[in-house]
Design an enzyme around this catalytic site. Structure first.
Site, PDB file in Angstrom:
ATOM      1  N   GLY A  43       0.762  -1.246   0.000  1.00 41.19           N
ATOM      2  CA  GLY A  43       0.000   0.000   0.000  1.00 41.19           C
ATOM      3  C   GLY A  43       0.787   1.286   0.000  1.00 41.19           C
ATOM      4  O   GLY A  43       0.352   2.281  -0.565  1.00 41.19           O
ATOM      5  N   ASP A  99       0.527   3.522   4.134  1.00 40.38           N
ATOM      6  CA  ASP A  99      -0.525   4.285   3.474  1.00 40.38           C
ATOM      7  C   ASP A  99      -1.581   4.763   4.460  1.00 40.38           C
ATOM      8  O   ASP A  99      -2.041   5.892   4.381  1.00 40.38           O
ATOM      9  CB  ASP A  99      -1.162   3.480   2.332  1.00 40.38           C
ATOM     10  CG  ASP A  99      -1.640   2.097   2.750  1.00 40.38           C
ATOM     11  OD1 ASP A  99      -1.467   1.708   3.916  1.00 40.38           O
ATOM     12  OD2 ASP A  99      -2.185   1.381   1.883  1.00 40.38           O
ATOM     13  N   ASP A 102      -5.429   2.582  10.665  1.00 38.88           N
ATOM     14  CA  ASP A 102      -6.802   2.619  11.163  1.00 38.88           C
ATOM     15  C   ASP A 102      -6.892   1.870  12.485  1.00 38.88           C
ATOM     16  O   ASP A 102      -6.919   2.476  13.539  1.00 38.88           O
ATOM     17  CB  ASP A 102      -7.826   2.187  10.120  1.00 38.88           C
ATOM     18  CG  ASP A 102      -7.554   0.844   9.489  1.00 38.88           C
ATOM     19  OD1 ASP A 102      -6.746   0.061  10.005  1.00 38.88           O
ATOM     20  OD2 ASP A 102      -8.175   0.562   8.456  1.00 38.88           O
ATOM     21  N   LYS A 130      -6.979   7.176  10.395  1.00 40.01           N
ATOM     22  CA  LYS A 130      -8.403   6.939  10.620  1.00 40.01           C
ATOM     23  C   LYS A 130      -8.595   6.601  12.103  1.00 40.01           C
ATOM     24  O   LYS A 130      -8.770   5.440  12.470  1.00 40.01           O
ATOM     25  CB  LYS A 130      -8.870   5.799   9.723  1.00 40.01           C
ATOM     26  CG  LYS A 130     -10.371   5.721   9.561  1.00 40.01           C
ATOM     27  CD  LYS A 130     -10.822   4.477   8.820  1.00 40.01           C
ATOM     28  CE  LYS A 130     -10.457   4.438   7.374  1.00 40.01           C
ATOM     29  NZ  LYS A 130     -11.080   3.291   6.681  1.00 40.01           N
TER      30      LYS A 130
END
Length: 174
Positions: A43, A99, A102, A130
């Site tokens: 990612g 990337d 979360d 996030k």
């Protein structure tokens, strides 16, 4: 999914501008030192490439592949090392680049893994944060954008094996 309309959350221009700012801040923070950029594949490869072009200090780059998502939208909760760090990082200032953070599970795992290898210092740098999804209390040291709890793709982030090549971050409208 492709027949749904794309909702652009972060434009290509916004990404370029913010990465330039983060690269300048990293260069300032590590002035007079060397850093080892540890890019978490797959990612972060696009983000890492753009980021290092904005860092002006001596920089080594290595790659590590982990897996905790498979092809789904939810983490499995278990991090698997697919390809480990290829270099001796003992005594280096290591910047783990990903990337997105979360749940925090992967970033926490990798940072602890790097610390065990006697790095001088370990910090994190992410394109997207996030925080609403956090399962482990971890805050990125460098972050380009904080986003709400929506599933996003583009600019390195994938859905299945696709969409990493899209130059902006988006989700699909319902």
């Amino acid at each position: 999914m492709e027949n749904k309309k794309r909702n652009i959350l972060i434009s290509e221009k916004q990404i370029r501008e913010r990465i330039s700012q983060v690269g300048a801040q990293i260069s300032k923070d590590y002035e007079g030192e060397e850093i080892y950029i540890l890019s978490l594949l797959r990612g972060s490869f696009i983000y890492t490439a753009d980021l290092v072009r904005n860092i002006t200090i001596p920089t080594r780059i290595g790659f590590m592949t982990t897996s905790s998502y498979g092809n789904g939208e939810e983490t499995t909760g278990t991090v698997k090392v697919v390809n480990d760090i290829p270099d001796d990082i003992k005594g280096y200032n290591v910047l783990v680049v990903d990337d997105i953070v979360d749940s925090g599970i992967t970033m926490n795992f990798v940072m602890n893994h790097v610390k065990k290898l006697d790095a001088k210092q370990v910090k994190s740098c992410v394109l997207l944060n996030k925080p609403e999804r956090r399962k482990i209390n971890i805050k990125p040291d460098y972050c380009c954008f904080e986003i709400p709890d929506v599933f996003v793709v583009g600019y390195g982030l994938n859905y299945g094996d696709f969409y990493r090549n899209i130059p902006y971050v988006f989700n699909w409208e319902n």
